[in-house]
Enzyme design. Structure first.
Site, PDB file in Angstrom:
ATOM      1  CB  THR A  20     -14.778  -4.950   6.737  1.00 35.90           C
ATOM      2  OG1 THR A  20     -13.799  -4.033   6.251  1.00 35.90           O
ATOM      3  CG2 THR A  20     -14.463  -6.349   6.216  1.00 35.90           C
ATOM      4  CB  THR A  44     -17.005  -4.696 -18.061  1.00 32.27           C
ATOM      5  OG1 THR A  44     -17.735  -4.076 -19.125  1.00 32.27           O
ATOM      6  CG2 THR A  44     -15.896  -3.776 -17.610  1.00 32.27           C
ATOM      7  N   GLY A  54     -21.085  -8.213 -16.539  1.00 28.02           N
ATOM      8  CA  GLY A  54     -20.346  -9.460 -16.696  1.00 28.02           C
ATOM      9  C   GLY A  54     -19.256  -9.411 -17.746  1.00 28.02           C
ATOM     10  CG  ASP A  69      -7.907  -6.010  -2.136  1.00 26.15           C
ATOM     11  OD1 ASP A  69      -9.018  -6.435  -2.511  1.00 26.15           O
ATOM     12  OD2 ASP A  69      -7.725  -5.431  -1.044  1.00 26.15           O
ATOM     13  CG  ASP A  92      -1.950  -1.144   1.139  1.00 25.55           C
ATOM     14  OD1 ASP A  92      -2.266  -1.581   0.011  1.00 25.55           O
ATOM     15  OD2 ASP A  92      -2.423  -1.586   2.191  1.00 25.55           O
ATOM     16  CE  LYS A 123     -11.826  -4.249  -1.181  1.00 26.24           C
ATOM     17  NZ  LYS A 123     -10.530  -3.650  -1.521  1.00 26.24           N
TER      18      LYS A 123
END
Length: 173
Positions: free
Chosen positions: A121, A75, A73, A66, A17, A68
């Site tokens: 989360t 794409t 569909g 990561d 990160d 997300k």
């Protein structure tokens, strides 16, 4: 995916990160052989870090992308195909049925594992209600976990509070 399928050496994933590729490369060099698995998220990916996936994979490292993914569909499928060619180990998608199905189908023939994010989360029942969902977090997470399992997703990303309950629902897979 059972933890026995993951070598003990690969169970530590370091999140890169960082604001740019140069900083990420310096971190990887500093950690050397003590780390075999890295995560590349939005910050680094959007700063040119996707090219680092190929470099890390070519050097024997494993990479968790990561991002997300969530879109129509077709794409998602085209994106997964492109990312699979980079040599990543894991890729996250949002746990919407069409998104998961497209990702699972598109990675066929590659070693890429698809992980579905059930519910972010930081969301609570009020957030879901405000977004128009009729289910609360617990029920939505359970529904998405069942859908992910049925569609052949390799693993789930969830909060620690949900993990034990999801293990009961989906078993030791």
């Amino acid at each position: 995916m059972p933890s026995s399928d993951i070598a003990p050496r690969d169970r530590l994933i370091v999140a890169l990160d960082l604001p740019g590729v140069e900083a990420a490369e310096a971190m990887v060099a500093r950690l050397a052989d003590s780390v075999t698995f890295y995560k590349i998220g939005y910050q680094l990916a959007f700063a040119g870090g996707l090219r680092l996936v190929e470099t890390l994979a070519a050097s024997g490292k494993k990479v968790f992308i990561d991002l997300k993914l969530h879109d129509i569909g077709n794409t998602v499928a085209r994106g997964v195909e492109s990312l699979a060619r980079l040599g990543a180990t894991f890729l996250t998608v949002h746990a919407y049925p069409q998104t998961m199905e497209a990702a699972v189908d598109a990675r066929k023939g590659a070693n890429l594992k698809i992980l579905a994010v059930t519910v972010l989360t930081s969301y609570d029942d009020d957030d879901l209600n405000e977004a128009g969902y009729r289910l609360g977090v617990i029920d939505l997470v359970e529904a998405r976990a069942r859908q992910a399992q049925a569609l052949g997703v390799d693993g789930l990303v969830c909060s620690p509070e949900e993990a034990a309950n999801l293990r009961k629902i989906i078993g030791g897979r």
